[in-house]
Design an enzyme around this catalytic site. Sequence first.
Site, PDB file in Angstrom:
ATOM      1  N   GLU A  81     -16.016 -29.071   8.718  1.00  0.00           N
ATOM      2  CA  GLU A  81     -15.388 -28.829   7.407  1.00  0.00           C
ATOM      3  C   GLU A  81     -13.868 -28.923   7.473  1.00  0.00           C
ATOM      4  O   GLU A  81     -13.216 -29.432   6.549  1.00  0.00           O
ATOM      5  CB  GLU A  81     -15.802 -27.445   6.894  1.00  0.00           C
ATOM      6  CG  GLU A  81     -15.230 -27.052   5.557  1.00  0.00           C
ATOM      7  CD  GLU A  81     -15.746 -27.919   4.421  1.00  0.00           C
ATOM      8  OE1 GLU A  81     -14.961 -28.763   3.953  1.00  0.00           O
ATOM      9  OE2 GLU A  81     -16.919 -27.765   4.013  1.00  0.00           O
ATOM     10  N   LYS A 131      -9.698 -39.374   6.528  1.00  0.00           N
ATOM     11  CA  LYS A 131     -10.418 -38.442   5.665  1.00  0.00           C
ATOM     12  C   LYS A 131     -11.273 -39.188   4.640  1.00  0.00           C
ATOM     13  O   LYS A 131     -12.385 -38.764   4.314  1.00  0.00           O
ATOM     14  CB  LYS A 131      -9.432 -37.508   4.983  1.00  0.00           C
ATOM     15  CG  LYS A 131      -8.756 -36.568   6.001  1.00  0.00           C
ATOM     16  CD  LYS A 131      -7.507 -35.916   5.442  1.00  0.00           C
ATOM     17  CE  LYS A 131      -6.870 -34.963   6.447  1.00  0.00           C
ATOM     18  NZ  LYS A 131      -5.534 -34.507   6.017  1.00  0.00           N
TER      19      LYS A 131
END
Lengths: 428, 428
Positions: free
Chosen positions: A130, A206
């Site tokens: 995460e 990302k």
Amino acid sequence: MNSPLKVAVLGCGSVGSQVVRLLQEQSDDLAARIGAPIELAGVAVRRLDAPREVELPDELLTTDAIGLVTRGDIDLVVEVIGGIEPARSLILAALENGASVVTANKALLAEDGPTLYEAADKAGRDLYFEAAVAGAIPILRPLRESLAGDKVTRVLGIVNGTTNFILDKMDTSGAGFADALSEAQDLGYAEADPTADVEGFDAAAKAAILASLAFHTRVTAADVYREGISEVTAADVASARDMGSVVKLLAICELRDGAVSARVHPAMIPASHPLASVRGAYNAVFVESEAAGQLMFYGPGAGGSPTASAVLGDLVTVARNKLAGTRGAGESAYAARELLPMGETVTSYHVQLDVDDRAGVLAAVANAFADQGVSIQTVRQEGRGADAQLVVVSHPATDAALAATVDHLRNMDIVRDVTSVMRVEGAE
Amino acid sequence: MNSPLKVAVLGCGSVGSQVVRLLQEQSDDLAARIGAPIELAGVAVRRLDAPREVELPDELLTTDAIGLVTRGDIDLVVEVIGGIEPARSLILAALENGASVVTANKALLAEDGPTLYEAADKAGRDLYFEAAVAGAIPILRPLRESLAGDKVTRVLGIVNGTTNFILDKMDTSGAGFADALSEAQDLGYAEADPTADVEGFDAAAKAAILASLAFHTRVTAADVYREGISEVTAADVASARDMGSVVKLLAICELRDGAVSARVHPAMIPASHPLASVRGAYNAVFVESEAAGQLMFYGPGAGGSPTASAVLGDLVTVARNKLAGTRGAGESAYAARELLPMGETVTSYHVQLDVDDRAGVLAAVANAFADQGVSIQTVRQEGRGADAQLVVVSHPATDAALAATVDHLRNMDIVRDVTSVMRVEGAE
């Protein structure tokens, strides 16, 4: 209460030290939430005598990271070293030795995620990450789990705080890129070598992770089209403002006819868009899905303590799984989608031109768009004489057609200069 | 691929019909993500011949809900009937019969959650309810899992779309409450009997659920202090705007010295606060935690399709757990915290007064605050003569001291009228 789970932390920099601090300070709560205490079994560092933000007994520190993860009694490994090696080898060794792994390593996941996912599958252990995208913001878990019954169609993310700080500064102060970067460096928001941030490499890593999770397919950093913000000018930002927009560096992941477009570039978005009000170094990820509609997740995208919060959240989950003798959902890449080349991606362009102030200019410019099959949404004519300007916003078209249009405009006699070209997102 | 998991859906209204539609349309994706197909085994309805938004084979419909959940082969039950009974009995029967349950039933969870949690524990089955708070927005899973390694200190939520629509309308149009409510009813955002929404009952149920999860303790709807928006006037909204704020109905869950304050009331928040730009019927939940800092989760808070997205996300998780022979984290109430009475809750007040226009008025009003130990943050004096007004914003103080101050002001000779009293949040 079960017997303690032993955790090894690899790296004790700004994130690692906060992970250790939280493990110490929250130990009672963590034990209650997990059902077993977490015992810090060792912390691997590069230098034993480096200054640290957290107090640690000497006997927990080691420079032998591989020895730590393979010593046989480690249940959980937190990797917050970053970079490709030795992080990859350490994670693989940890999984092989039966540990579950939590990592914040976006670069490694975006470059070589599948190797790690397969190792986790083979070992029957968890690999959670995460913290790799948007720091403290819970975004990967919502994509993997909360939206698992829905069909995500688009993800727009402000996932790099450095560039958002710079663009926000340019917007609020009228500063140019160089001055805003310099201020970001002075304030610690940008590195001395800012390339990874300002050229979009960090955001592209990302974007690869977000696209993989959102669309159940494999996307690596190399698959992501990338433009940074070093070419964004004060004029671009002013021009955006004139049309009620702001400039943001966006990580964009889209599904189009079943294929994936993954890209990072600056774009103008309307001031009314929820992402437009994401200021300073904050991050946010805007998600569109078929059933849920539009969602946004907002928060601090970096920093030791926020990133450690995300790491600890994962740690609680993998610890619970370990106790239950199970594991969470692994990689989901069943959809195996094609990647759309940037030229075939559909976008809109905002183009600002210095033009000759004479009859027929607008028609000629309009023809340049029409010749490429691009239709125009709005044209604004400003100034007179030597200051005559046209501001054109196109309707959506392929990026190739739009780029060809701009190339053509640059070569037209009546166009003195193309002063700003930028994609427009979030407008529909 | 594993053999199919059988799901029973209880209720086929606006949410249930969308759950059924998504089960049908996404069946291949759901099977790939879960590792087993989901088979719709039955849909319990009140009337077999009612019009429905989804096509269903007649043989799947039944009016015998209890027969459906107890027939012996049901793996998963989705409860979207709402209300206390028969929903509670059906959920309890489903759990006893070995099914895992997904529900959107905020009223039931807020009134009698512990009974359900204990039944789930006893049965060793999952009880998931992401859809019960803020519709499609993933907020419960982030609180339960993503932030499980952090310490949540405050949750501020816009969790009722009807009241947010009304307050937003009052803000943008200057309308009074009655007119804005009437428009909301015309547009389908408010029910014919709007009590549950406008008096804050709906938000209070959600506040109870949020507080329970955020602080690992039990909070029921009856524990939540509640004020609705029916007393909010156009003058309140205008007064908020004058100080750069907007009025929102907030569900507030706070930890103070280890005790929980859970409350729902209208409050002024600065226009710069991320919650201030949540417009129309959208919802958002703002979370403050020790390590992560400030997070916000934004999206559609109601509607059949968004709510169904949240239900399906839970369904995928409980189905995966069922296949793995495990269950997710159950209730976490280990902290067993005390509840702070409203009078001891610390807030700030915005107070607007019509006053006599003569020397000493400001001093007298200031004394009224000081007498209760309340210090003043700002005072603004406006108008002259018969229009003389004072606008006072206090520093934080106990709600009891602030309420006593207002009572005292109302009885002062020099105060002709207290025209607006509202709490101020999100200002620090």
